[in-house]
Design a protein around this motif. Structure first.
Motif, PDB file in Angstrom:
ATOM      1  N   PHE A   1     -43.118   7.603  60.031  1.00 31.94           N
ATOM      2  CA  PHE A   1     -42.290   6.817  60.945  1.00 31.94           C
ATOM      3  C   PHE A   1     -41.755   7.691  62.075  1.00 31.94           C
ATOM      4  O   PHE A   1     -41.741   7.274  63.242  1.00 31.94           O
ATOM      5  CB  PHE A   1     -41.121   6.159  60.214  1.00 31.94           C
ATOM      6  N   ALA A   2     -41.312   8.894  61.754  1.00 32.44           N
ATOM      7  CA  ALA A   2     -40.764   9.783  62.779  1.00 32.44           C
ATOM      8  C   ALA A   2     -41.801  10.070  63.854  1.00 32.44           C
ATOM      9  O   ALA A   2     -41.505  10.042  65.063  1.00 32.44           O
ATOM     10  CB  ALA A   2     -40.276  11.080  62.137  1.00 32.44           C
ATOM     11  N   ILE A   3     -43.041  10.337  63.431  1.00 36.23           N
ATOM     12  CA  ILE A   3     -44.107  10.627  64.391  1.00 36.23           C
ATOM     13  C   ILE A   3     -44.410   9.391  65.243  1.00 36.23           C
ATOM     14  O   ILE A   3     -44.557   9.480  66.471  1.00 36.23           O
ATOM     15  CB  ILE A   3     -45.370  11.107  63.637  1.00 36.23           C
ATOM     16  N   HIS A   4     -44.504   8.236  64.614  1.00 34.38           N
ATOM     17  CA  HIS A   4     -44.800   6.996  65.345  1.00 34.38           C
ATOM     18  C   HIS A   4     -43.706   6.690  66.360  1.00 34.38           C
ATOM     19  O   HIS A   4     -43.992   6.377  67.527  1.00 34.38           O
ATOM     20  CB  HIS A   4     -44.933   5.841  64.347  1.00 34.38           C
ATOM     21  N   ALA A   5     -42.452   6.795  65.932  1.00 26.41           N
ATOM     22  CA  ALA A   5     -41.339   6.462  66.822  1.00 26.41           C
ATOM     23  C   ALA A   5     -41.255   7.423  68.002  1.00 26.41           C
ATOM     24  O   ALA A   5     -41.010   7.014  69.148  1.00 26.41           O
ATOM     25  CB  ALA A   5     -40.033   6.469  66.034  1.00 26.41           C
ATOM     26  N   ALA A   6     -41.452   8.711  67.733  1.00 29.81           N
ATOM     27  CA  ALA A   6     -41.366   9.702  68.814  1.00 29.81           C
ATOM     28  C   ALA A   6     -42.530   9.556  69.789  1.00 29.81           C
ATOM     29  O   ALA A   6     -42.342   9.620  71.016  1.00 29.81           O
ATOM     30  CB  ALA A   6     -41.340  11.105  68.225  1.00 29.81           C
ATOM     31  N   ALA A   7     -43.750   9.344  69.246  1.00 25.19           N
ATOM     32  CA  ALA A   7     -44.931   9.282  70.101  1.00 25.19           C
ATOM     33  C   ALA A   7     -44.998   7.990  70.897  1.00 25.19           C
ATOM     34  O   ALA A   7     -45.379   7.996  72.075  1.00 25.19           O
ATOM     35  CB  ALA A   7     -46.190   9.440  69.248  1.00 25.19           C
ATOM     36  N   ARG A   8     -44.631   6.868  70.271  1.00 27.24           N
ATOM     37  CA  ARG A   8     -44.802   5.577  70.927  1.00 27.24           C
ATOM     38  C   ARG A   8     -43.572   5.121  71.710  1.00 27.24           C
ATOM     39  O   ARG A   8     -43.686   4.352  72.658  1.00 27.24           O
ATOM     40  CB  ARG A   8     -45.135   4.500  69.879  1.00 27.24           C
ATOM     41  N   TYR A   9     -42.383   5.569  71.302  1.00 29.13           N
ATOM     42  CA  TYR A   9     -41.157   5.041  71.900  1.00 29.13           C
ATOM     43  C   TYR A   9     -40.305   6.106  72.577  1.00 29.13           C
ATOM     44  O   TYR A   9     -39.241   5.796  73.102  1.00 29.13           O
ATOM     45  CB  TYR A   9     -40.345   4.291  70.842  1.00 29.13           C
ATOM     46  N   GLY A  10     -40.754   7.358  72.567  1.00 35.29           N
ATOM     47  CA  GLY A  10     -40.065   8.401  73.317  1.00 35.29           C
ATOM     48  C   GLY A  10     -38.715   8.802  72.781  1.00 35.29           C
ATOM     49  O   GLY A  10     -37.875   9.326  73.535  1.00 35.29           O
ATOM     50  N   VAL A  11     -38.459   8.597  71.494  1.00 29.79           N
ATOM     51  CA  VAL A  11     -37.164   8.945  70.909  1.00 29.79           C
ATOM     52  C   VAL A  11     -37.230  10.332  70.288  1.00 29.79           C
ATOM     53  O   VAL A  11     -38.307  10.906  70.084  1.00 29.79           O
ATOM     54  CB  VAL A  11     -36.750   7.916  69.834  1.00 29.79           C
ATOM     55  N   SER A  12     -36.068  10.869  69.954  1.00 27.81           N
ATOM     56  CA  SER A  12     -35.953  12.084  69.149  1.00 27.81           C
ATOM     57  C   SER A  12     -35.547  11.676  67.739  1.00 27.81           C
ATOM     58  O   SER A  12     -34.689  10.799  67.571  1.00 27.81           O
ATOM     59  CB  SER A  12     -34.906  13.037  69.741  1.00 27.81           C
ATOM     60  N   VAL A  13     -36.163  12.295  66.737  1.00 26.13           N
ATOM     61  CA  VAL A  13     -35.951  11.878  65.356  1.00 26.13           C
ATOM     62  C   VAL A  13     -35.563  13.055  64.482  1.00 26.13           C
ATOM     63  O   VAL A  13     -36.170  14.130  64.562  1.00 26.13           O
ATOM     64  CB  VAL A  13     -37.213  11.216  64.764  1.00 26.13           C
ATOM     65  N   VAL A  14     -34.547  12.859  63.658  1.00 25.98           N
ATOM     66  CA  VAL A  14     -34.225  13.762  62.555  1.00 25.98           C
ATOM     67  C   VAL A  14     -34.642  13.058  61.274  1.00 25.98           C
ATOM     68  O   VAL A  14     -34.130  11.968  60.965  1.00 25.98           O
ATOM     69  CB  VAL A  14     -32.720  14.101  62.509  1.00 25.98           C
ATOM     70  N   GLY A  15     -35.593  13.634  60.541  1.00 23.75           N
ATOM     71  CA  GLY A  15     -36.033  13.066  59.280  1.00 23.75           C
ATOM     72  C   GLY A  15     -35.534  13.904  58.121  1.00 23.75           C
ATOM     73  O   GLY A  15     -35.650  15.131  58.160  1.00 23.75           O
ATOM     74  N   VAL A  16     -34.966  13.268  57.110  1.00 24.10           N
ATOM     75  CA  VAL A  16     -34.463  14.012  55.956  1.00 24.10           C
ATOM     76  C   VAL A  16     -35.164  13.522  54.686  1.00 24.10           C
ATOM     77  O   VAL A  16     -35.407  12.330  54.503  1.00 24.10           O
ATOM     78  CB  VAL A  16     -32.932  13.877  55.798  1.00 24.10           C
ATOM     79  N   THR A  17     -35.498  14.448  53.820  1.00 25.26           N
ATOM     80  CA  THR A  17     -36.111  14.169  52.529  1.00 25.26           C
ATOM     81  C   THR A  17     -35.608  15.195  51.528  1.00 25.26           C
ATOM     82  O   THR A  17     -35.192  16.288  51.912  1.00 25.26           O
ATOM     83  CB  THR A  17     -37.649  14.224  52.606  1.00 25.26           C
ATOM     84  N   LEU A  18     -35.647  14.854  50.247  1.00 29.12           N
ATOM     85  CA  LEU A  18     -35.310  15.796  49.191  1.00 29.12           C
ATOM     86  C   LEU A  18     -36.550  16.443  48.590  1.00 29.12           C
ATOM     87  O   LEU A  18     -36.434  17.279  47.695  1.00 29.12           O
ATOM     88  CB  LEU A  18     -34.518  15.084  48.081  1.00 29.12           C
ATOM     89  N   SER A  19     -37.727  16.074  49.076  1.00 27.48           N
ATOM     90  CA  SER A  19     -38.979  16.618  48.556  1.00 27.48           C
ATOM     91  C   SER A  19     -39.468  17.764  49.427  1.00 27.48           C
ATOM     92  O   SER A  19     -39.795  17.570  50.604  1.00 27.48           O
ATOM     93  CB  SER A  19     -40.048  15.522  48.501  1.00 27.48           C
ATOM     94  N   THR A  20     -39.552  18.943  48.851  1.00 21.12           N
ATOM     95  CA  THR A  20     -40.030  20.109  49.596  1.00 21.12           C
ATOM     96  C   THR A  20     -41.485  19.942  50.007  1.00 21.12           C
ATOM     97  O   THR A  20     -41.867  20.275  51.136  1.00 21.12           O
ATOM     98  CB  THR A  20     -39.876  21.376  48.745  1.00 21.12           C
TER      99      THR A  20
END
Length: 446
Positions: free
Chosen positions: A233-252
């Motif tokens: 989702f972060a890649i899609h949103a940044a590439a298609r909509y020009g936003v900056s994204v902070v993505g957080v996960t607990l999985s290394t």
């Protein structure tokens, strides 16, 4: 397979299978089992045209005797003591429609008299013995510590998501999206011979884009993706909509691959992937927040705090989209000691749509839209199972046969649950009051 396994002697209507049929009937509380049972001695019993459930060793019956219900059957399947050699969906659908499994609410355990009948059957089949150890895939370590503490949540997430990125790639395909896709209308743009997995990647891209539109994303906005997975989702949103994204996960493991995918897409200046608990995010406010398939890990007791935390991370007028599985089968939740909590999602809790909306409203969010996607998840799960089965040998090499069997059982059973309406999945769109008003009609973002 235990040492008591006998060679097959051909098929028939008598032998061990007839006694197994009666034993399974005791567990299910019915004399009409819609399955063809095949025993380790080669005998068969049950309707000739029914899906086959194969008992490959005496240990299968022993597991059911010690845990007479879903857990015993699940352990036997994961361990390879039971198999569904044909259409797994047909076999599991038949089992789920039989006797006690078809009843709402928690599974009713056998009575003392029924247990005695099971013991007698086990004695006659030479299956009586100590309780077999659970398969090693059972999440014992992940369930230690205080429920939904940060440490225990991290262990639970690791149990599920750190199975291996290559294994997930086999199942999910190029999209690497591990949540419900959004499929086109029945028959739209599909050939008559189309298979469910054929349109999976396009359906996942459609879901990502739908979330972006519902959030009203545009150039310059700052977005938080809670439970970002492998960064799709972060890649899609940044590439298609020009936003900056902070993505957080607990999985290394997820974070490692997500960062590589971000770099490969040339988006390192706009996408940051963190191994971080959402409760530790302190650099708000954000213009929008996506939470796609994450809140099931939060737990019922923590859901109000989860909603409040995300409210505090949004600017006035900012939108949150919460995409989550819901429990549709009444006021009670699934048994916390059943198959999925033990093997798939330790400490995961499905709550009803009403509970989720209530928590969001209590946190002072304004509800803008609710969309149910139950049938879409059934199609998604069937596509995942198809991909797993097509790549079965490689999946076993990557994750081990037990883990591959866990995922096959969980995804097939879950698909049936969505098809039967036992579970649902919903996108709830809310906003923090203030700021710019949303569109007058929901059609403006669909």
């Amino acid at each position: 397979m235990d040492s008591g396994t006998a060679p097959r002697t051909g098929t028939g209507t008598t032998g061990h299978a007839a006694r197994l049929e009666r034993a399974l009937g005791v567990v299910l509380g019915t004399g009409q089992i819609p399955l063809r049972l095949r025993a380790w001695d080669g005998s068969e019993a049950g309707p000739a045209d029914a899906p086959i459930l194969e008992f490959r060793s005496r240990k299968a019956l022993r597991r059911i005797l010690w845990s007479p219900g879903q857990l015993g059957l699940s352990r036997a399947y994961v361990a390879g003591d039971i198999d569904a050699p044909g259409d797994i969906f047909a076999a599991f659908s038949a089992l789920s429609s039989a006797g006690k499994f078809s009843e709402p609410g928690p599974f009713r355990p056998p009575s003392a008299a029924e247990l005695w009948l099971l013991v007698r059957t086990a004695v006659r089949l030479g299956a009586l013995g100590p309780n077999p150890a659970p398969p090693p895939e059972e999440a014992r370590v992940a369930r230690k510590g205080r429920m939904h503490s940060k440490g225990r949540d991290a262990a639970a997430i690791s149990h599920h998501y750190d199975v291996g990125n290559d294994f997930y790639a086999l199942v999910l395909g190029p999209s690497m999206v591990y949540s419900c896709a959004v499929w086109p209308p029945d028959g739209a743009g599909q050939s008559a011979n189309a298979k469910p997995e054929d349109g999976l990647d396009a359906a996942q891209e459609a879901k990502l884009d739908l979330v972006c539109r519902k959030l009203g994303l545009g150039p310059g906005m700052r977005v938080l993706d809670v439970g970002c997975g492998w960064g799709s989702f972060a890649i899609h949103a940044a590439a298609r909509y020009g936003v900056s994204v902070v993505g957080v996960t607990l999985s290394t493991e997820q974070a490692v691959l997500a960062r590589k995918r971000v770099a490969d897409a040339g988006l390192t200046d706009r996408v940051e992937i963190r191994v971080q608990d959402y409760r530790d995010v302190g650099d708000g406010p954000f213009d929008a927040i996506s939470s796609i398939g994450m809140s099931e890990h939060v737990g019922r007791a923590q859901t109000p705090a989860y909603a409040a935390a995300l409210f505090g991370l949004l600017r006035p007028g900012g939108r949150l989209l919460n995409h989550a599985i819901s429990w549709n089968a009444g006021p009670t939740s699934p048994d916390p000691d059943s198959f999925i909590p033990r093997y798939v999602f330790p400490d995961g809790e499905m709550i009803s749509l009403g509970e989720m909306v209530s928590a969001l409203e209590t946190a002072r969010f304004e509800v803008l839209d609710v969309e149910a996607l139950r049938r879409h998840y059934a199609l998604t799960l069937r596509a995942w199972v198809s991909r797993l089965e097509q790549n079965w040998e490689q999946a076993v090499r990557l994750a081990g046969e037990g883990r591959a069997r866990v995922w096959r059982l969980y995804m097939a059973a879950s698909a049936i649950g969505f098809e039967n309406g036992l579970t649902g999945v919903n996108q709830v769109l809310v906003r923090r009051p203030g700021g710019e008003e949303p569109p007058l009609r929901r059609t403006d973002w669909l």
